[in-house]
Motif scaffolding. Structure first.
Motif, mmCIF file in Angstrom:
data_model
loop_
_atom_site.group_PDB
_atom_site.id
_atom_site.type_symbol
_atom_site.label_atom_id
_atom_site.label_comp_id
_atom_site.label_asym_id
_atom_site.label_seq_id
_atom_site.Cartn_x
_atom_site.Cartn_y
_atom_site.Cartn_z
ATOM 1 N N THR A 68 0.848 -1.196 0.000
ATOM 2 C CA THR A 68 0.000 0.000 0.000
ATOM 3 C C THR A 68 0.882 1.243 0.000
ATOM 4 O O THR A 68 1.697 1.406 0.901
ATOM 5 N N PRO A 69 0.724 2.111 -1.002
ATOM 6 C CA PRO A 69 1.550 3.315 -0.985
ATOM 7 C C PRO A 69 1.056 4.307 0.053
ATOM 8 O O PRO A 69 -0.135 4.371 0.344
ATOM 9 N N ALA A 70 1.972 5.050 0.653
ATOM 10 C CA ALA A 70 1.607 6.114 1.580
ATOM 11 C C ALA A 70 2.535 7.290 1.327
ATOM 12 O O ALA A 70 3.697 7.111 0.966
ATOM 13 N N TYR A 71 1.998 8.479 1.474
ATOM 14 C CA TYR A 71 2.773 9.692 1.238
ATOM 15 C C TYR A 71 3.063 10.328 2.587
ATOM 16 O O TYR A 71 2.206 10.306 3.477
ATOM 17 N N VAL A 72 4.263 10.886 2.743
ATOM 18 C CA VAL A 72 4.617 11.453 4.036
ATOM 19 C C VAL A 72 5.056 12.905 3.887
ATOM 20 O O VAL A 72 5.853 13.233 3.008
ATOM 21 N N ILE A 73 4.510 13.752 4.758
ATOM 22 C CA ILE A 73 4.906 15.160 4.803
ATOM 23 C C ILE A 73 5.842 15.326 5.990
ATOM 24 O O ILE A 73 5.463 15.090 7.128
#
Ligand code: HEM
Ligand SMILES: *[C@@H]1O[C@H](CO)[C@@H](O)[C@H](O)[C@H]1NC(C)=O
Length: 499
Positions: A68-73
């Protein structure tokens, strides 16, 4: 369990293969992963690992967790750009199946319905606005007096005493419910609710939160025990919410009439639905309890470890407040060093290091494609432990906040409460509760290292729990009234209360 894990991985892989969207642009950079498994993210303190990835790959990265892709700030600058300026796209929450099964997804943290969310947030934010908080100030005062009394009588149990303070304040402000002290049965129900909510949020406890398809398995299969737990939690949560609501109505009407956020919402001009009031009220209790406890335990730890910092704060309080009264929240502007301790606590050990969000629509940022539905993690930890902004970042040092202008990009009281449309709606109450507590503890107690049976000083290991909310693991310290006048000061309101 192993079999279940394999099943889980296969389900995820299958889902991803079936539903993978064709990316409409390049992916943001990120650490290379293993096929199917993705990146290995430690269960403990994942925010620290992601912070290091951020240093290597940039402030906006893409990671893969079990496919599962996840984006991080990882930086404030990107957080402002995406979470504030593009808040429509970035303000959804990751759906948590265990939370949904337990009926805990409405009216707060996990709310996904935009209309209900708007009403719930308005109810909480206006319920604990600056003006409303003034009317609750005497209640907060009295709970803090009780805390000081408990510190005096059973200092060894300070961990317990702090554990109870935020929930007692929240039950009072939210419902007008006055705790009958330790062991109060209704407070026990509140605690059960807080605990069940925290467990249902956990990915390590409930795999179904990561692999929603497990919910499709029939309830008699091994590994589906979560369904029974969810049903029991749901009943407890529903019963607690309804009972607390009814108590608030009764308290609001009683003789003198004890107004609360709930009783005011019921009679407000805004037509809040009962369902929304019930749900958002319970979310105030969970929103403020563990977070407040974490900050105050970090405070006790920081004071035990740093006697010179404690002394400096006490001198400030003596100079500004004097010895004839206890500090009040209105003293905050005149107590810059105590305020710096509070800011440094929120920076050094933010209670919510990693905030989960998800995408409500596709977005393109810096040419990178971020698909609708994708998971987004806001790494407050990385922002508050940025070595360029906070040299010697792991050292507790309130002086970093003195004699400087505090800008948004490094303000821990801005970063630590979330951004944009889903920032913490209880922030003003949180600040009042924590600041007043620490100023009062400093005013009357010395917090020092305890001694073991051989008379040696015990240095607390300063270990933390890892989870949605991080908090110090119980440790020992010594708590003694600073002086005769401090003792008198802290006893006076308690004597009043008993007469
Ligand atoms: C030191 C104390 C506290 C800290 C550090 C804290 C921090 C946070 C953070 C980081 C979020 C997520 C924001 C985001 O997604 O950007 C949040 C959400 C929330 N907090 Fe707090 N909080 C605290 C106290 C409180 C209190 C006292 C209340 C009760 C009035 C409260 C109620 C909530 C609610 C209802 C949400 C969910 C909001 C939403 O999802 O739209 N919090 N809090
Ligand atoms: C509290 O700490 C101060 C400063 O370190 C010290 O002067 C005072 O004696 C302490 N009070 C007690 C009761 O130990």
């Amino acid at each position: 369990m192993d079999g279940l894990l394999v099943l889980a991985v296969l389900t995820v892989a299958l889902t991803v293969a079936l539903y993978r969207q064709k990316p409409k642009g390049p992916h943001p950079p990120g650490p290379p992963g293993i096929p199917l498994i993705g990146n290995i993210l430690p269960v403990e303190f994942p925010w620290e690992t992601i912070r290091r990835w951020g240093k290597q790959y940039g402030p906006f990265i893409r990671i893969r967790l079990l496919g599962t892709p996840a984006y991080v700030i990882n930086s404030v600058e990107v957080a402002i750009e995406l979470l504030e300026k593009r808040s429509t796209a970035y303000s959804q929450r990751i759906p948590m199946p265990m939370i949904k099964l337990s009926g805990m997804d409405e009216g707060g943290l996990y709310e996904t319905n935009p209309t209900r969310l708007r009403h719930a947030r308005r109810l909480v934010a206006s319920g604990v606005s600056a003006r409303e908080l003034e009317s609750y100030r005497p209640q907060i005062r009295s709970h803090i007096n009780t805390l000081l009394g408990r510190f005096l009588n059973t200092p060894d149990r300070f961990f317990d005493h702090i554990f109870h303070l935020p929930e007692e304040i929240l039950m009072d402000i939210t419902y007008g419910y006055t705790s009958k002290g330790h062991g109060d049965p209704f407070l026990k129900e509140a605690e059960k609710w807080i605990l069940n909510f925290a467990s249902a949020s956990s990915v390590s406890l409930y795999l179904v939160n990561w692999v929603p398809m497990l919910n499709l398995l029939p309830g008699w299969l091994p590994g589906t025990g979560f369904k029974h737990i969810a049903a029991a939690s749901k009943k407890q949560a529903d019963d607690f919410g309804e009972e607390a609501y009814q108590l608030a109505l009764k308290a609001g009407k009683n003789g003198a009439g004890k107004a609360s956020v709930v009783s005011k919402a019921v009679s407000s001009e805004e037509p809040f639905e009962k369902h929304v009031i019930v749900k958002s009220a319970t979310q105030m209790v969970t929103g403020g309890a563990d977070t407040g406890v974490s900050t105050l335990q970090s405070f006790m730890l920081a004071m035990t470890l740093n006697p010179d910092i404690q002394l400096k704060a006490q001198e400030e309080i003596d100079r500004i407040v004097g010895h004839d009264r206890l500090p009040a929240y209105t003293d905050r502007p005149n107590l810059p060093y105590v305020d710096a301790i509070f800011r440094e606590l929120m920076r050094w050990r933010p209670p919510v290091p990693l905030v989960p969000r998800s995408m409500a629509q596709d977005d393109v940022y810096n040419g990178y494609f971020v698909p609708n539905g994708a998971f987004v993690f806001v790494n407050a930890w990385a922002m508050l432990h940025d070595e360029d902004k906070f040299p010697d970042h792991d050292t507790f040092n309130p002086d970093r906040w003195m004699d400087t202008s505090i800008t948004k990009d490094k303000d821990s009281l801005y970063i630590g409460f979330g951004f944009g449309r889903r920032e913490c709606p209880g922030k003003l109450l949180a600040m009042e509760l924590v600041f007043t507590s620490i100023a009062n503890i400093l005013a009357v107690f010395n917090v020092t290292k305890a001694r073991d049976a051989h008379g040696n000083l015990i240095i607390p290991p300063a270990d933390y729990t890892s989870g949605a909310i991080t908090a110090p693991i119980p440790f020992k310290c010594d708590i003694k009234p600073r002086s005769k006048s401090a003792l008198k000061l802290l006893r006076a309101p308690l004597d009043d209360q008993t007469t």
